[in-house]
Structure formats: structure tokens, C-alpha cells
Design a protein around this motif. Structure first.
Motif, PDB file in Angstrom:
ATOM      1  N   GLN A   1       0.738  -1.208   0.035  1.00  0.00           N
ATOM      2  CA  GLN A   1       0.022   0.198  -0.071  1.00  0.00           C
ATOM      3  C   GLN A   1       0.642   1.324  -0.002  1.00  0.00           C
ATOM      4  N   GLU A   2       1.896   1.187   0.960  1.00  0.00           N
ATOM      5  CA  GLU A   2       3.258   2.156   0.270  1.00  0.00           C
ATOM      6  C   GLU A   2       3.739   2.440  -0.354  1.00  0.00           C
ATOM      7  N   ASN A   3       3.400   1.564  -0.929  1.00  0.00           N
ATOM      8  CA  ASN A   3       4.633   2.152  -2.400  1.00  0.00           C
ATOM      9  C   ASN A   3       3.226   2.400  -3.653  1.00  0.00           C
ATOM     10  N   GLY A   4       1.999   1.723  -3.037  1.00  0.00           N
ATOM     11  CA  GLY A   4       0.571   2.540  -4.298  1.00  0.00           C
ATOM     12  C   GLY A   4       0.758   1.003  -5.660  1.00  0.00           C
ATOM     13  N   ILE A   5       0.985  -0.208  -5.016  1.00  0.00           N
ATOM     14  CA  ILE A   5       1.235  -1.504  -5.347  1.00  0.00           C
ATOM     15  C   ILE A   5      -0.179  -2.377  -5.401  1.00  0.00           C
ATOM     16  N   ILE A   6      -1.307  -2.124  -6.622  1.00  0.00           N
ATOM     17  CA  ILE A   6      -2.596  -3.076  -6.360  1.00  0.00           C
ATOM     18  C   ILE A   6      -1.880  -3.830  -7.394  1.00  0.00           C
ATOM     19  N   PRO A   7      -1.868  -5.082  -6.712  1.00  0.00           N
ATOM     20  CA  PRO A   7      -1.065  -6.447  -7.041  1.00  0.00           C
ATOM     21  C   PRO A   7      -2.210  -7.064  -8.504  1.00  0.00           C
ATOM     22  N   LYS A   8      -3.209  -7.287  -8.495  1.00  0.00           N
ATOM     23  CA  LYS A   8      -3.994  -7.739  -9.989  1.00  0.00           C
ATOM     24  C   LYS A   8      -3.508  -6.460 -11.307  1.00  0.00           C
ATOM     25  N   GLU A   9      -3.877  -5.009 -10.677  1.00  0.00           N
ATOM     26  CA  GLU A   9      -2.924  -4.687 -11.631  1.00  0.00           C
ATOM     27  C   GLU A   9      -1.587  -4.297 -11.526  1.00  0.00           C
ATOM     28  N   TYR A  10      -0.679  -4.575 -10.835  1.00  0.00           N
ATOM     29  CA  TYR A  10       0.565  -4.096 -10.796  1.00  0.00           C
ATOM     30  C   TYR A  10       1.069  -6.102 -12.543  1.00  0.00           C
ATOM     31  N   ILE A  11       0.938  -7.556 -11.378  1.00  0.00           N
ATOM     32  CA  ILE A  11       1.095  -8.430 -12.879  1.00  0.00           C
ATOM     33  C   ILE A  11       0.789  -8.332 -14.281  1.00  0.00           C
ATOM     34  N   LEU A  12      -1.030  -7.432 -14.098  1.00  0.00           N
ATOM     35  CA  LEU A  12      -0.988  -7.497 -15.519  1.00  0.00           C
ATOM     36  C   LEU A  12      -0.851  -6.591 -15.877  1.00  0.00           C
ATOM     37  N   GLU A  13      -0.117  -5.104 -15.899  1.00  0.00           N
ATOM     38  CA  GLU A  13       0.835  -4.666 -16.281  1.00  0.00           C
ATOM     39  C   GLU A  13       2.247  -4.524 -16.895  1.00  0.00           C
ATOM     40  N   LYS A  14       1.989  -5.957 -15.789  1.00  0.00           N
ATOM     41  CA  LYS A  14       4.127  -6.437 -15.809  1.00  0.00           C
ATOM     42  C   LYS A  14       4.218  -7.059 -17.327  1.00  0.00           C
ATOM     43  N   HIS A  15       3.162  -7.713 -17.598  1.00  0.00           N
ATOM     44  CA  HIS A  15       2.843  -9.334 -18.572  1.00  0.00           C
ATOM     45  C   HIS A  15       2.356  -8.484 -19.832  1.00  0.00           C
ATOM     46  N   ARG A  16       2.194  -6.881 -19.690  1.00  0.00           N
ATOM     47  CA  ARG A  16       1.291  -6.561 -20.172  1.00  0.00           C
ATOM     48  C   ARG A  16      -0.545  -6.659 -20.741  1.00  0.00           C
ATOM     49  N   VAL A  17      -1.120  -7.186 -20.051  1.00  0.00           N
ATOM     50  CA  VAL A  17      -2.101  -8.080 -20.925  1.00  0.00           C
ATOM     51  C   VAL A  17      -3.412  -6.808 -19.566  1.00  0.00           C
ATOM     52  N   ASP A  18      -4.331  -6.869 -20.415  1.00  0.00           N
ATOM     53  CA  ASP A  18      -5.427  -5.935 -19.630  1.00  0.00           C
ATOM     54  C   ASP A  18      -6.489  -6.919 -19.070  1.00  0.00           C
ATOM     55  N   SER A  19      -7.244  -6.929 -18.122  1.00  0.00           N
ATOM     56  CA  SER A  19      -8.243  -7.101 -17.525  1.00  0.00           C
ATOM     57  C   SER A  19      -8.462  -8.110 -18.232  1.00  0.00           C
ATOM     58  N   ILE A  20      -9.611  -7.716 -19.007  1.00  0.00           N
ATOM     59  CA  ILE A  20     -10.429  -8.173 -20.467  1.00  0.00           C
ATOM     60  C   ILE A  20     -10.236  -9.594 -20.960  1.00  0.00           C
ATOM     61  N   ARG A  21      -8.104  -9.563 -21.245  1.00  0.00           N
ATOM     62  CA  ARG A  21      -8.060 -10.303 -22.308  1.00  0.00           C
ATOM     63  C   ARG A  21      -7.568 -11.443 -20.759  1.00  0.00           C
ATOM     64  N   PHE A  22      -7.315 -11.234 -20.079  1.00  0.00           N
ATOM     65  CA  PHE A  22      -6.573 -12.593 -19.470  1.00  0.00           C
ATOM     66  C   PHE A  22      -8.196 -12.789 -18.695  1.00  0.00           C
ATOM     67  N   ALA A  23      -9.283 -12.212 -18.895  1.00  0.00           N
ATOM     68  CA  ALA A  23     -10.552 -12.852 -17.775  1.00  0.00           C
ATOM     69  C   ALA A  23     -11.173 -13.607 -18.954  1.00  0.00           C
ATOM     70  N   LYS A  24     -11.283 -13.208 -20.172  1.00  0.00           N
ATOM     71  CA  LYS A  24     -12.184 -13.877 -21.266  1.00  0.00           C
ATOM     72  C   LYS A  24     -11.080 -15.522 -21.627  1.00  0.00           C
ATOM     73  N   SER A  25      -9.775 -15.654 -21.434  1.00  0.00           N
ATOM     74  CA  SER A  25      -8.200 -16.494 -21.960  1.00  0.00           C
ATOM     75  C   SER A  25      -8.649 -17.428 -20.612  1.00  0.00           C
ATOM     76  N   ASN A  26      -8.674 -16.589 -19.327  1.00  0.00           N
ATOM     77  CA  ASN A  26      -9.349 -17.692 -18.018  1.00  0.00           C
ATOM     78  C   ASN A  26     -10.660 -18.268 -18.313  1.00  0.00           C
ATOM     79  N   GLU A  27     -11.116 -17.450 -18.679  1.00  0.00           N
ATOM     80  CA  GLU A  27     -12.400 -18.251 -18.858  1.00  0.00           C
ATOM     81  C   GLU A  27     -12.413 -19.731 -19.798  1.00  0.00           C
ATOM     82  N   TYR A  28     -11.348 -19.225 -20.883  1.00  0.00           N
ATOM     83  CA  TYR A  28     -11.919 -20.239 -21.944  1.00  0.00           C
ATOM     84  C   TYR A  28     -11.161 -21.436 -21.982  1.00  0.00           C
ATOM     85  N   TYR A  29     -10.165 -21.098 -21.122  1.00  0.00           N
ATOM     86  CA  TYR A  29      -9.102 -22.792 -20.933  1.00  0.00           C
ATOM     87  C   TYR A  29     -10.578 -22.893 -19.486  1.00  0.00           C
TER      88      TYR A  29
END
Length: 158
Positions: free
Chosen positions: A56-84
Motif C-alpha cells: 500500500q505504501e508503494n501504491g501497488i495493487i497486486p492484480k493491476e501490477y501483474i497485468l501491467e507487468k505482463h502487458r495484459v489487460d484485465s478483459i483479455r486475462f478474464a476471457k482467456s481464463n474463462e476459455y481455459y
């Protein structure tokens, strides 16, 4: 009461009947990429549990941080997750790879932690020995000065 129970059972059976396989997304994440994202999400979620204040002190929101790191938006991840997740065997294989990777990381970091502890313990024992040797040397010097015959002590001190 029985009628209500029968109604809910029928409702569940009817609602589960027409589940269709989701369409394959155009920008489907590969299985390898899904594994990487899920591993990072798992690690950061674990860190969130133990270091929530630091994140929190460093302003890191875990899910957003990971998706940004992997250059994936949340919708793309959700659709891929749903498909698999529709195909249980494929989804289970993905999570088995995640589990195996996390176990390897755990083993690696446990080994590194043990090596670090051993190294610190070794350094501490070296410091302890040095200190003890220093005291031992000083004690021997004191003993020597007390046991010297008076004839060897200069006249001015006698």
C-alpha cells in the motif's frame, strides 16, 4: 418444504443444462503466458498477505501490477481464463504447471535461505572465535606479567 427443495434441485439441473463453450478469444493468452501470469499473481497475493502495508505504501495493487507487468489487460486475462477453465483437463494442466513452478521456487528459496543462514552462522562463529582469541591473548599477557620474576621487572617499578 419438500416442494421447495425439489424446485431448487430442478432449477439447478435446468440452469446447468445449456452451458456452452465460450468462444476462443482472438487475443487468447497462450498456456505458457497464463502460467506465468498466474504464478506472479499467486506470489504477489501471498506477499500481500504478509506485506500489505509495504504494498500500500508503494501504491501497488497486486492484480493491476501483474497485468501491467505482463502487458495484459484485465478483459483479455478474464476471457482467456474463462476459455481455459471450460475444459477442466486443460485448466488442471495449467494449474499443475503453476504448482510445479511454485514448488521449484520454494525449494530454490529455501536452499538460498539455508545457505544464507549457514553463511551468517559461519561469520558469527568466526567473529566469536576472534573475540575469544583476543581475550585469550590479553589474558595470557596479563598472566605473563603477573608471573614474571621480580628480577625482570625494571628497578623503577619495584
Amino acid at each position: 418444504m419438500k416442494q421447495l427443495l425439489v424446485f431448487f434441485i430442478c432449477l439447478v439441473l435446468v440452469s446447468c443444462h445449456d452451458i456452452e463453450r465460450p468462444e476462443k478469444p482472438k487475443d487468447l493468452l497462450s498456456k505458457d503466458r497464463m502460467v506465468e501470469v498466474i504464478i506472479d499473481m499467486t506470489l504477489l497475493t501471498s506477499a500481500k498477505g504478509s506485506n500489505k502495508f509495504e504494498l500500500q505504501e508503494n501504491g501497488i495493487i497486486p492484480k493491476e501490477y501483474i497485468l501491467e507487468k505482463h502487458r495484459v489487460d484485465s478483459i483479455r486475462f478474464a476471457k482467456s481464463n474463462e476459455y481455459y477453465s471450460y475444459d477442466v483437463e486443460v485448466y488442471e494442466a495449467i494449474y499443475q504447471r503453476v504448482h510445479d513452478s511454485l514448488e521449484k521456487l520454494k525449494t530454490k528459496f529455501t536452499r538460498l535461505d539455508e545457505e544464507e543462514r549457514y553463511s551468517r552462522k559461519k561469520e558469527d562463529s568466526i567473529k566469536k572465535t576472534s573475540v575469544l582469541n583476543g581475550i585469550k591473548v590479553k589474558n595470557e599477557l596479563i598472566k605473563d606479567s603477573l608471573t614474571k620474576p621480580l628480577s625482570k621487572i625494571p628497578d623503577s617499578l619495584r
